[in-house]
Design a protein around this motif. Sequence first.
Motif, short mmCIF file in Angstrom:
data_model
loop_
_atom_site.label_atom_id
_atom_site.label_comp_id
_atom_site.label_asym_id
_atom_site.label_seq_id
_atom_site.Cartn_x
_atom_site.Cartn_y
_atom_site.Cartn_z
N VAL A 69 1.16 -1.42 -0.43
CA VAL A 69 0.01 -0.32 0.05
C VAL A 69 1.04 1.08 -0.06
O VAL A 69 1.87 0.99 0.61
CB VAL A 69 -0.73 0.04 1.58
CG1 VAL A 69 -1.92 1.11 1.05
CG2 VAL A 69 -2.12 -1.15 1.27
N LEU A 70 0.62 2.28 -0.79
CA LEU A 70 1.50 3.47 -0.82
C LEU A 70 0.96 4.62 -0.97
O LEU A 70 -0.16 4.72 -1.68
CB LEU A 70 2.84 3.55 -2.42
CG LEU A 70 3.74 2.13 -2.16
CD1 LEU A 70 3.84 2.22 -3.97
CD2 LEU A 70 4.49 1.95 -1.57
N ALA A 71 1.01 5.43 -0.95
CA ALA A 71 0.76 7.13 -1.00
C ALA A 71 2.25 7.54 -1.01
O ALA A 71 2.63 8.10 -1.11
CB ALA A 71 0.38 7.38 1.12
N GLY A 72 1.17 8.88 -2.43
CA GLY A 72 2.45 10.20 -2.31
C GLY A 72 2.86 11.09 -1.29
O GLY A 72 2.62 11.50 -0.55
N ALA A 86 -0.72 13.97 -5.12
CA ALA A 86 -1.56 13.02 -4.81
C ALA A 86 -1.29 11.43 -5.67
O ALA A 86 -1.05 11.98 -6.95
CB ALA A 86 -2.94 12.89 -4.46
N PHE A 87 -0.50 10.55 -4.80
CA PHE A 87 -0.71 9.90 -5.14
C PHE A 87 -1.30 7.71 -4.04
O PHE A 87 -1.06 8.69 -3.26
CB PHE A 87 0.32 8.99 -5.66
CG PHE A 87 0.95 7.99 -5.88
CD1 PHE A 87 0.41 7.40 -7.45
CD2 PHE A 87 1.05 6.84 -5.72
CE1 PHE A 87 0.95 6.42 -8.61
CE2 PHE A 87 2.02 5.40 -6.03
CZ PHE A 87 1.47 5.27 -7.18
N MET A 106 -3.74 9.21 -9.50
CA MET A 106 -2.53 9.98 -9.12
C MET A 106 -3.36 11.06 -9.56
O MET A 106 -4.16 11.55 -11.25
CB MET A 106 -0.99 9.38 -10.23
CG MET A 106 -0.55 10.48 -9.86
SD MET A 106 0.99 10.46 -11.11
CE MET A 106 1.83 9.53 -10.37
N SER A 107 -3.16 12.44 -9.29
CA SER A 107 -3.89 13.71 -9.29
C SER A 107 -2.66 14.41 -9.82
O SER A 107 -1.83 15.00 -8.97
CB SER A 107 -4.55 13.86 -8.31
OG SER A 107 -5.61 13.44 -7.60
N PHE A 108 -2.83 15.31 -10.42
CA PHE A 108 -1.98 16.63 -11.27
C PHE A 108 -2.80 17.66 -11.26
O PHE A 108 -4.18 18.27 -10.74
CB PHE A 108 -1.63 16.34 -12.70
CG PHE A 108 -1.19 15.63 -12.76
CD1 PHE A 108 0.57 15.01 -12.82
CD2 PHE A 108 -1.75 13.82 -13.40
CE1 PHE A 108 0.58 13.37 -13.07
CE2 PHE A 108 -1.06 13.06 -13.51
CZ PHE A 108 0.28 12.13 -13.54
N GLY A 109 -1.38 18.87 -10.92
CA GLY A 109 -1.70 20.37 -10.83
C GLY A 109 -2.87 21.38 -10.28
O GLY A 109 -3.16 20.31 -8.98
N VAL A 117 -5.22 11.01 -12.83
CA VAL A 117 -5.59 8.99 -13.41
C VAL A 117 -5.19 8.14 -12.77
O VAL A 117 -4.90 8.24 -11.40
CB VAL A 117 -3.41 9.00 -14.25
CG1 VAL A 117 -3.41 7.70 -15.16
CG2 VAL A 117 -4.04 10.28 -14.91
N GLU A 118 -6.59 7.36 -13.43
CA GLU A 118 -7.23 6.15 -12.23
C GLU A 118 -7.29 5.50 -13.22
O GLU A 118 -7.65 5.04 -14.31
CB GLU A 118 -8.29 6.84 -11.67
CG GLU A 118 -8.61 5.86 -10.87
CD GLU A 118 -10.40 5.94 -10.55
OE1 GLU A 118 -10.91 5.07 -9.36
OE2 GLU A 118 -10.39 7.16 -10.52
N VAL A 119 -6.73 3.72 -12.35
CA VAL A 119 -6.39 2.71 -13.20
C VAL A 119 -6.82 1.48 -12.34
O VAL A 119 -6.36 1.54 -11.33
CB VAL A 119 -4.89 2.89 -13.55
CG1 VAL A 119 -5.00 1.03 -14.37
CG2 VAL A 119 -4.48 3.14 -14.36
N ARG A 120 -7.89 0.71 -12.41
CA ARG A 120 -8.53 -0.36 -11.70
C ARG A 120 -8.04 -1.45 -12.09
O ARG A 120 -8.25 -2.04 -10.99
CB ARG A 120 -9.90 0.20 -11.54
CG ARG A 120 -10.39 1.69 -11.21
CD ARG A 120 -11.31 1.28 -10.63
NE ARG A 120 -11.47 2.79 -10.52
CZ ARG A 120 -13.31 3.08 -9.64
NH1 ARG A 120 -13.89 2.21 -9.66
NH2 ARG A 120 -13.34 4.05 -9.25
#
Length: 135
Positions: A69-72, A86-87, A106-109, A117-120
């Motif tokens: 489990v990871l967080a940015g 965010a990640f 992952m969120s940008f800007g 960007v969301e990958v499931r």
Amino acid sequence: MSQLFTAVYEVTSATAGSPTLWLNLVVNAQNDSVIGHARVAFEGGETAGISVRGHHTRIEGEHSLEAVVLAGLPAIFPSVEEAPSAFQLLMVLPTASRSGQVCYKMSFGNPQQPRIVEVRDGSAHAVQPELATAT
């Protein structure tokens, strides 16, 4: 004596247009902590990366699984406008006989209207470190 292990993973998705995610991780086996870097590579050649921190865990059951489990950790002073802000990631680690399963976001800007960007349906494969740096 510290027991540090490195791991490099390539995460792809069957969804058209999804970026490739590269994870370069260091795992401390004494406390199961994980640190590293996550980098997405888009089809147009654009890339973005973020430092990550998390935890390695074992999921008990009929067939035990290993997961991360990871967080940015976003940059305090981003150098570019579209830097990741965010990640989050959950990955069931791959084994010799099967690919790993991954979902991440992952969120940008701008935080008020981020690009997300969301990958499931991610599929993870361990790769050699030199392959990850060549792309």
